[in-house]
Each structure stands twice: as structure tokens, then as C-alpha cells.
Design a protein around this motif. Sequence first.
Motif, short mmCIF file in Angstrom:
data_model
loop_
_atom_site.label_atom_id
_atom_site.label_comp_id
_atom_site.label_asym_id
_atom_site.label_seq_id
_atom_site.Cartn_x
_atom_site.Cartn_y
_atom_site.Cartn_z
N ARG A 124 1.48 2.74 -15.03
CA ARG A 124 0.77 1.57 -14.56
C ARG A 124 1.15 0.87 -13.17
N ILE A 125 0.56 0.62 -12.38
CA ILE A 125 0.81 -0.30 -10.92
C ILE A 125 0.18 -1.40 -10.82
N ILE A 126 1.01 -2.54 -10.97
CA ILE A 126 0.35 -3.94 -10.67
C ILE A 126 0.94 -4.30 -9.42
N ALA A 127 -0.08 -4.69 -8.35
CA ALA A 127 0.28 -5.03 -7.22
C ALA A 127 -0.14 -6.52 -6.73
N ALA A 128 0.49 -7.09 -5.64
CA ALA A 128 0.17 -8.49 -5.31
C ALA A 128 -0.21 -8.18 -3.77
N ALA A 129 -1.43 -8.91 -3.45
CA ALA A 129 -2.07 -8.77 -2.15
C ALA A 129 -2.10 -10.25 -1.45
N VAL A 164 0.88 -1.24 -0.07
CA VAL A 164 -0.15 -0.11 0.11
C VAL A 164 0.88 1.26 -0.07
N LEU A 165 1.95 1.21 0.70
CA LEU A 165 2.64 2.41 0.94
C LEU A 165 3.55 2.58 -0.28
N VAL A 166 4.04 1.59 -1.02
CA VAL A 166 4.61 1.80 -2.39
C VAL A 166 3.79 2.20 -3.39
N ALA A 167 2.52 1.79 -3.03
CA ALA A 167 1.57 2.21 -4.51
C ALA A 167 1.20 3.72 -4.16
N LEU A 168 1.12 4.25 -3.01
CA LEU A 168 0.50 5.42 -2.85
C LEU A 168 2.14 6.28 -3.06
N THR A 169 3.31 5.91 -2.71
CA THR A 169 4.29 6.75 -3.24
C THR A 169 4.56 6.80 -4.55
N VAL A 170 4.15 5.66 -5.23
CA VAL A 170 4.23 5.69 -6.88
C VAL A 170 3.29 6.65 -7.62
N ARG A 171 2.03 6.50 -6.82
CA ARG A 171 0.83 7.38 -7.38
C ARG A 171 1.44 8.63 -7.44
N ALA A 176 -3.17 1.39 -7.38
CA ALA A 176 -2.84 0.26 -8.05
C ALA A 176 -4.02 -0.07 -9.28
N HIS A 177 -3.53 -0.40 -10.44
CA HIS A 177 -4.49 -0.47 -11.37
C HIS A 177 -5.04 -1.95 -11.66
N HIS A 178 -4.11 -2.80 -11.25
CA HIS A 178 -4.65 -4.08 -11.02
C HIS A 178 -3.92 -4.78 -9.70
#
Length: 337
Positions: free
Chosen positions: A218-223, A203-210, A237-239
Motif C-alpha cells: 500500500r502506497i500513501i502519498a502527500a501532494a 511521483v518517482l517514488v510511487a513509480l519505483t515502489v509500484r 499511490a492508493h491514497h
Amino acid sequence: MIHFPAQRRSPLSALSLRLVAALALVFATVAVVYLDRDGYRDVNEDGLTLLDSFYYAVVTLSTTGYGDITPVSHSARLVNVLYITPARVIFLIILVGTTLEVLTEQYRTGRRLTRWRKTVKDHVIICGYGTKGRSAVSALLENGLDKSRILVVERSSTALRQATAAGLVAIEGSATRSATLNEAHVKNAKAVIIATDSDDASVLVALTVRQLTAGQVRIIAAAREAENAPLLKQSGAHHVIVSSATAGRLLGLSTSAPPLIDVVEDLLTPGQGMALAMRSAERNEVGRSPRELDCLVIALVRRGRVITLTDPAGAEIETGDMLVYVRDDRPQPATVA
């Protein structure tokens, strides 16, 4: 800190080779001096022993030269001109070789870093080089992406060594930090794959990238957990791929319909038979039904939306559509001329 792909030759082997060469040169000089010991004069005038030969060889090759042992015969002086002097130069080169190699490697690394910073663009950033990160890299390489366009961001020194050993450029640091992502030129990236070990870090990485890219990358993340997928999408995250839910569905299929697991594994394993692929629709395919094509089309991607063949909108191929199809991924047999 940016780590480039590892060199094949290790520093320990290079140092060992220099040490062996230096010792071999010393022993060879001792042998030459001792065989012609009668041509040398010692201040004690008691002749040269084997120890004296070692002493003379070491102080001469190291350019110390105390002068207590000197060549007096024509043969000894000729040996000093033709052998001892060149050996002294070679010995000094061996001694300073390690320093020269370090300076040369620093210069080479600086040149590579400057060239890389000028050319890095449309690359894919992998945040985390664990099991998920390595699998993502393998999938990218299988789909034709060059290694030079893959950049790994990782904190673990072990994972960094694995990445550079695989021929990838890696940045040491946390992907949650803006400085690390800026060093990775995230604004010029094509996509960012978040494969960290925890959903909190993802989540922190996605927020920082955005924040750094204004949503242009484009952001692709694994949960790990399905309940964190909406939070990751809200973070930019887009996906989002939920690993636990996907594994659970595969476990359920292995019980209720075992052959389906074989099909899924075949699609996900390179070189086994089938593989999912995507390409642009050709001009002569526009207006035709996807079922009429030679390749097995299973879906269309139209303006960013996936359209299945059961959808009425998927009855005909339109201009700009992307075709998702199943290709033959088996190794092709070599042709005999």
C-alpha cells in the motif's frame, strides 16, 4: 547506508573521559616517584628532579623504558611491583581503548544489521523525514505501532540524525532509487508513506515502489497541489492527501465556522480529548445498527470501501466490517489504591 538509533553516549565524551583518566594516571605516577625519589638512581647521579619524575613516569607507563633511571631501594622496587606495573597495564588499556571501542561498535553494528535484516517484515517505510514525515511517524506511534517497525528513508544528514535520535532506523539515500528501496526491504513492507518535499519526487517514488512490489504494498502519498493527485494515483499511490487543499479548507472553516476548527484540531491532536480510531466489528455487533453501539461510530469500511451512516448500506453492520469511531483520547487519571 543504514543508520540505527543513536547511542546516548557521544564519542567525544568517551574520548575526553579516557584522556582525563590517562592524565590522572600519569600525575599519580609522578607523585609516587617524586615522593620516593631517593630510592631511584639516575645515570647522571645528581638525584631526581620533578622533571625527571615526569620523564620516568611517561617512559615507564608507555613501556619505552630507556633504563637511565632505575629503582634501587627496596621501597622503590616494591612500588614498581605493586603500583607502576599495574599502572602501565591500565595506561595501555586506556591508550588502545578507543580502537577497541571502534572495533566493538563495528561488530555490534554488524550484528544489529544482520538481526534487523532477518526480522524486518510488515514494516512501514517513511520516505522523507520533514514536517510531514515526522507527523506521520507520530500518528503511527500513537496508534500503537512499535518503533522497530518504522523505517525512514532520507537523504539529508540533519534529518537522519533527527530520526536516529528519535529511536528510528534510517537509511541514507534517495527513495527514488531501486537500490535504496531494496535495502529497505520494500517487498516485505506493510505500507510506504511518501512525504517528500516535491510532487515530482513523490511521483518517482510511487513509480519505483509500484515497479518493485508489483502493486502489493500500500502506497500513501502527500501532494502539494491538487492537480498532481491524479498523477500520483496513476503512478501507483492508493491514497493521496493534498496538503494545500486541506490547509485551504481549514482556513475557510476558520472564517465561516470557527468552532469546527477546534473540533478538527482536537481530532488530530493526541491527548486532547477526541481521536479517530478504527477496529474490527465484533461478533455480537453484526446485524446491529452502528448508531446503537456505545462508541460513536461515524463510518464503516466494507471490502475496502468507506460507507457513511447516511448510506442505506450502512444501516447494519456486516461480518468483516471495520468500524471508524471517535474514542476518548484524554489521559486517564491515575487510580489511587
